[in-house]
Motif scaffolding. Structure first.
Motif, PDB file in Angstrom:
ATOM      1  N   PRO A   1       0.814  -1.220   0.000  1.00  0.00           N
ATOM      2  CA  PRO A   1       0.000   0.000   0.000  1.00  0.00           C
ATOM      3  C   PRO A   1       0.846   1.268   0.000  1.00  0.00           C
ATOM      4  O   PRO A   1       0.503   2.232  -0.673  1.00  0.00           O
ATOM      5  CB  PRO A   1      -0.806  -0.108   1.301  1.00  0.00           C
TER       6      PRO A   1
ATOM      7  N   GLU B   1     -10.680   6.655  -2.149  1.00  0.00           N
ATOM      8  CA  GLU B   1     -10.754   5.229  -1.802  1.00  0.00           C
ATOM      9  C   GLU B   1      -9.358   4.670  -1.558  1.00  0.00           C
ATOM     10  O   GLU B   1      -9.110   3.944  -0.602  1.00  0.00           O
ATOM     11  CB  GLU B   1     -11.442   4.474  -2.949  1.00  0.00           C
ATOM     12  N   LEU B   2      -8.441   5.057  -2.434  1.00  0.00           N
ATOM     13  CA  LEU B   2      -7.076   4.579  -2.313  1.00  0.00           C
ATOM     14  C   LEU B   2      -6.434   5.092  -1.027  1.00  0.00           C
ATOM     15  O   LEU B   2      -5.739   4.350  -0.321  1.00  0.00           O
ATOM     16  CB  LEU B   2      -6.280   5.039  -3.540  1.00  0.00           C
TER      17      LEU B   2
ATOM     18  N   ASP C   1      -7.880   5.793   1.694  1.00  0.00           N
ATOM     19  CA  ASP C   1      -8.431   5.029   2.803  1.00  0.00           C
ATOM     20  C   ASP C   1      -7.749   3.658   2.910  1.00  0.00           C
ATOM     21  O   ASP C   1      -7.426   3.199   4.003  1.00  0.00           O
ATOM     22  CB  ASP C   1      -9.935   4.862   2.573  1.00  0.00           C
ATOM     23  N   THR C   2      -7.522   3.016   1.758  1.00  0.00           N
ATOM     24  CA  THR C   2      -6.857   1.712   1.763  1.00  0.00           C
ATOM     25  C   THR C   2      -5.446   1.819   2.324  1.00  0.00           C
ATOM     26  O   THR C   2      -5.024   1.007   3.154  1.00  0.00           O
ATOM     27  CB  THR C   2      -6.791   1.153   0.330  1.00  0.00           C
TER      28      THR C   2
ATOM     29  N   GLU D   1      -5.511   2.291   6.074  1.00  0.00           N
ATOM     30  CA  GLU D   1      -5.934   1.133   6.869  1.00  0.00           C
ATOM     31  C   GLU D   1      -4.921  -0.008   6.840  1.00  0.00           C
ATOM     32  O   GLU D   1      -4.800  -0.759   7.798  1.00  0.00           O
ATOM     33  CB  GLU D   1      -7.276   0.604   6.334  1.00  0.00           C
ATOM     34  N   THR D   2      -4.247  -0.187   5.708  1.00  0.00           N
ATOM     35  CA  THR D   2      -3.515  -1.438   5.551  1.00  0.00           C
ATOM     36  C   THR D   2      -2.000  -1.312   5.587  1.00  0.00           C
ATOM     37  O   THR D   2      -1.324  -2.323   5.516  1.00  0.00           O
ATOM     38  CB  THR D   2      -3.904  -2.119   4.217  1.00  0.00           C
ATOM     39  N   SER D   3      -1.454  -0.110   5.654  1.00  0.00           N
ATOM     40  CA  SER D   3       0.001  -0.007   5.620  1.00  0.00           C
ATOM     41  C   SER D   3       0.630  -0.652   6.842  1.00  0.00           C
ATOM     42  O   SER D   3      -0.007  -0.810   7.871  1.00  0.00           O
ATOM     43  CB  SER D   3       0.429   1.456   5.532  1.00  0.00           C
ATOM     44  N   LEU D   4       1.905  -0.962   6.678  1.00  0.00           N
ATOM     45  CA  LEU D   4       2.598  -1.698   7.727  1.00  0.00           C
ATOM     46  C   LEU D   4       2.968  -0.819   8.911  1.00  0.00           C
ATOM     47  O   LEU D   4       2.768  -1.193  10.053  1.00  0.00           O
ATOM     48  CB  LEU D   4       3.865  -2.336   7.120  1.00  0.00           C
TER      49      LEU D   4
ATOM     50  N   LYS E   1       0.629   4.537   7.347  1.00  0.00           N
ATOM     51  CA  LYS E   1      -0.735   4.733   7.859  1.00  0.00           C
ATOM     52  C   LYS E   1      -1.139   6.203   7.842  1.00  0.00           C
ATOM     53  O   LYS E   1      -2.307   6.527   7.748  1.00  0.00           O
ATOM     54  CB  LYS E   1      -0.830   4.186   9.282  1.00  0.00           C
TER      55      LYS E   1
ATOM     56  N   ARG F   1       0.424  -7.421   2.347  1.00  0.00           N
ATOM     57  CA  ARG F   1      -0.779  -6.912   3.020  1.00  0.00           C
ATOM     58  C   ARG F   1      -2.076  -7.517   2.486  1.00  0.00           C
ATOM     59  O   ARG F   1      -3.152  -6.978   2.742  1.00  0.00           O
ATOM     60  CB  ARG F   1      -0.888  -5.376   2.947  1.00  0.00           C
TER      61      ARG F   1
ATOM     62  N   LEU G   1     -10.848  -3.419   1.066  1.00  0.00           N
ATOM     63  CA  LEU G   1      -9.434  -3.102   1.207  1.00  0.00           C
ATOM     64  C   LEU G   1      -8.583  -4.089   0.413  1.00  0.00           C
ATOM     65  O   LEU G   1      -7.648  -3.718  -0.293  1.00  0.00           O
ATOM     66  CB  LEU G   1      -9.021  -3.130   2.682  1.00  0.00           C
TER      67      LEU G   1
END
Lengths: 617, 229
Positions: free
Chosen positions: A480, A510-511, A513-514, A517-520, A525, B49, B87
């Motif tokens: 991400p 949308e991107l 938000d992704t 939410e999902t970064s390491l 984040k 991920r 996601l």
């Protein structure tokens, strides 16, 4: 150098030092930090020293070089004590007058005094300057008195008293309890309660524990940590020692980025001096406590400011973060319990121990206690380091301390928290600055960078700038952050270059938000924050770029064009000469024309024209 | 004796050995969590991920990768909520736009419900899942390849760009590479990239059959780790 073998010896040493320093000699204090040196302080110091020797007053004056005091706008500065008289923007040419008239005769040179850009009044002493008046300088106040290269200065102002108090009478548990009840939260940006972190590290099992000072400050426009470590390294070291005592650590690291050579130098010197004096090493001040500090240099990666990446870097590995499902207080550096805190957090510890947690908790708001240093930069009159109690409003910071807009253009937004933070519009300026309210508003405190932007700033361009920064500085480990931020930059670039569509804006959201939410790690984040906050507060600017293909602020080159206004142009020919691309033609005394095919929109003509005859549209 | 813990994955009570990851525990019982960088018996890094799940605790949920999450007694894991699907689809979309010439990634994209790719294709040869690097380092202890550079410039490389003597020529790096199997129609040329929609696996990707198996092909050296098929 002597070695202190008992806590009472430190007090005796301090008394001796104060005795030595008695006497009425004038002290000339000259800040000489990195920012001051950039402003030209070395030349001023050299000229002043030569002049003092030439005029034979070297017996009556002492020249005292310190770290930066925070008012970077007016550097190089000279401060006279006693008297508190301050001279701003001194040049080497002023040295002669300063020595001949101020030092010898006690006369005050009007032309070197600070003029308030808002009221136009002159301020004679430091305390009269509104920039300082509105602040609550708990950490920065010491900078004036301490030569960072001398441990004696630090001891003379009462340094290492908190350490003595801790070693003599406070148990590690009480230290942690004290820090916990003070409400101190991590100053590096995350705002994790420091007391809780320490308590967890204390209860973790490990043959050795570490305390680490994070001085890998990489946010564009932020330099609080550099200033603290450069100007008062012993304060940070004392804080680390108290922390080490509390969690049971025997080894500490100060991780400084290599781009701060003066901070590295001063930290190393401070550690060496403390070691020689017996404040670091075995049996500190005759107690059974042993602790030592090593200064490590960072290689210049922004991501190494992230705790796990920093620890990987300290271990000699590539500075990449790892998942934090197991916290670093349990398994950190070399898989041992480690407490990592920011420079400012460590610097806050000694005063909490000395003055008590109640004193610290009396400042600030419900969730955020104490004071915080911000680096105020951008389009304001007074730039520099600002230390305020938590809960001060953005209005106070920008208008009272910062003195309002620089070029007369209206202020539009303030960007807090560096690349991880967001842009807050003027309508949010009554927001109290603390961890929680900034987070709710879509920004974050970050380490404390504060960039003020006026009407001449395009918010889409700001988002692009930060995305570019993050794309460069992402470590590239997780998808991400590496690909997502890259794609976000691609979309925002499309928008600023006139290829954007409405669908792309919703895709961008949308991107974002992704990625959030999902970064390491924390870097990924928070990476979408500049985009999300500008989309939230300045959506109309995005739409103007997309729908009308216009940049309201006149920044995005692909969307603007320059025109010469017929009624204002006098045909002076200045722009014609200044244009590097030969895009302007016209005869003397006649209205000039810009050839749009040749114009590269550099904006030089606009700055050169004295009649405001060139319009950006 | 192996100590076990009981956790709930998608509402199903699951017994797993203490110390295993949630991803392994789920795969063991046949719950498919899409994943790319995970290789059995290698240390997980959480790079791709894709295996994100929701860890529900005290009413609030946290999105985290299941490969780096260790099982704990009483855990409540949701692998297939609306949020996770969105996601995961976005991440798979990013991956397939980056490297459409991999059967594995195309399969994952289908599995994650990618219907269209909203970004221009890039057609790169590596998505930096790190499977090759970790296999070389951890399984063979060879350290013959590693990551070089940062951010956009990060790539897999021999030390100083030259194949070292200590490379055992085992070929594991190729074997474990998700790029080693091309989509059914052969490699796509630049400008002709598309989302693989021709094969039969598309049929099971109907919206009402959530999380159905598409028989992911993650390189010749490694097919699906689900023990039950």
């Amino acid at each position: 150098m002597r070695r202190l073998n008992h806590s009472s010896e430190l007090e005796n040493y301090r008394r001796e030092l104060l005795e030595e320093r008695k006497g009425g000699a004038t002290t000339i204090i000259i800040p000489n930090g990195t920012c001051c040196q950039a402003a030209g302080s070395p030349a001023v110091i050299k000229a002043l020293l030569q002049e003092i020797a030439r005029q034979g007053v070297d017996k009556n004056v002492q020249v005292h070089l310190t770290g930066c005091h925070g008012f970077c706008e007016q550097e190089p500065m000279i401060l006279f004590e006693p008297g508190n008289v301050i001279y701003c923007r001194v040049t080497p040419g002023d040295a002669r007058d300063i020595v001949a008239r101020t030092v010898k005769e006690g006369e005050i040179l009007e032309r070197l005094l600070y003029t308030d850009p808002v009221t136009g009044k002159k301020a004679k002493t430091e305390t009269e300057i509104p920039f300082y008046q509105a602040q609550d300088r708990q950490l920065l106040q010491y900078n004036k008195w301490v030569d960072p290269r001398s441990i004696k200065d630090y001891i003379a102002i009462g340094g290492y008293r908190a350490l003595v108090k801790t070693l003599d009478s406070i148990s590690p548990k009480t230290v942690i309890e004290e820090v916990r009840s003070s409400g101190l939260r991590g100053r590096g940006g995350g705002g994790f309660p420091t007391g809780r972190k320490w308590a967890e590290a204390r209860s973790a099992t490990g043959d050795e524990k570490y305390v680490i000072c994070n001085a890998d400050e990489g946010d564009p426009g932020a330099y609080m940590d550099r200033c603290l470590l450069e100007a008062n390294p012993h304060l940070v070291i004392e804080g680390m020692m108290i922390g080490a005592w509390a969690v049971g650590a025997s080894k500490g690291y100060i991780y400084v980025r290599n781009e701060y050579p003066l901070a590295v130098q001063h930290a190393r010197l401070a550690v060496k001096q403390a070691r020689e004096l017996g404040l670091l090493g075995d049996n500190i001040l005759g107690s059974s406590f042993f602790f030592d500090i090593e200064v490590a240099r960072g290689g210049g990666a922004f991501v190494c400011g992230e705790s796990t990446a920093l620890m990987a870097s300290l271990e000699g590995k590539v500075g990449e973060p790892r998942p934090k499902d197991i916290h670093t207080v349990k398994e950190g550096l070399w898989n041992r319990p480690s407490v990592l805190n920011n420079v400012e957090t460590w610097a806050n510890v000694p005063s909490i121990i000395l003055n008590g947690s109640g004193w610290f908790a009396s400042k600030g708001t419900k969730g955020s206690k104490g004071t915080k240093i911000f680096a105020l930069t951008g389009q304001v009159k007074n730039t520099g380091l600002v230390e305020i109690a938590m809960g001060t409003t953005l209005n106070d910071i920008v208008f009272r301390i910062g003195g309002g807009p620089k070029d007369g253009k209206a202020i539009k937004a303030v960007q807090t928290g560096g690349p991880s933070g967001g842009c807050l519009p003027v309508s949010k300026f009554d927001l109290p600055v603390d961890f929680d309210s900034l987070y709710e508003a879509g920004s974050m405190m970050g380490s404390g960078g504060m960039v003020v932007m006026d009407e001449g700033t395009c918010m889409v361009d700001v988002a692009k700038y930060f995305l570019k920064f993050l794309q460069d500085e992402s470590c590239g480990k997780c998808v991400p952050c590496r690909i997502g931020v890259d794609r976000m930059l691609e979309i925002v670039t499309d928008i600023t270059e006139g290829r954007g569509t409405r669908e792309q804006i919703s895709l961008l959201e949308e991107l974002a938000d992704t990625v959030r939410e999902t970064s390491l790690c924390g870097l990924g984040k928070t990476a979408p924050n500049p985009v999300l906050s500008t989309l939230r507060y300045f959506a109309e600017e995005y739409f103007a770029h997309v729908d009308e293909k216009k940049c309201p602020a006149g920044v995005c080159r692909e969307l603007i064009h320059y025109d010469i206004l017929d009624e204002k142009c006098t045909g002076c020919g200045v722009c014609l000469k200044a244009c590097p691309h030969g895009a302007i033609r016209g005869e003397k005394k006649k209205v000039h024309v810009i050839e749009s095919q040749l114009c590269l929109k550099c904006g030089i003509c606009v700055t050169e024209c004295k009649f405001d005859a060139i319009a950006v549209g | 004796m192996v100590q076990t813990v009981t956790l709930t994955i998608d509402g199903v009570p699951v017994k797993a050995a203490r110390g295993t990851s949630v991803l392994d525990a789920a795969l063991e019982v046949g719950i498919c969590i899409p994943h790319l960088c995970h290789v059995p018996f290698l240390k997980d890094t959480g790079a791709c991920r894709l295996c994100i799940v929701e860890n529900v605790r005290n009413g609030s949920s946290r999105v985290t990768t299941s490969c780096t999450l260790t099982v704990q007694e009483g855990m409540n894991i949701q692998t297939n909520t609306e949020k996770i699907r969105t996601l995961r689809r976005n991440i798979a979309e990013l991956l397939v736009a980056q490297a459409p010439n991999s059967k594995a990634i195309q399969d994952i994209a289908v599995r994650c419900g990618v219907k269209e790719v909203r970004y221009p294709f890039r057609n790169e040869n590596c998505v930096q899942c790190g499977r090759c690097v970790r296999y070389c380092t951890e399984m063979w202890r060879a350290d013959a390849i590693g990551f070089v550079g940062r951010g956009k410039n990060r790539h897999v490389e021999f030390p100083f760009g030259v194949r070292p003597e200590f490379c055992k020529n085992c070929g594991s790096c190729t074997l474990y590479c998700p790029m080693s199997v091309t989509p059914c129609g052969g490699p796509m040329k630049r400008g002709e990239e598309r989302l693989c929609g021709q094969c039969e696996s598309q049929a099971v990707n109907a919206p009402d059959v959530i999380g159905a198996c598409v028989r992911c092909q993650l390189g010749t050296g490694f097919s699906c780790t689900r023990h039950i098929l």
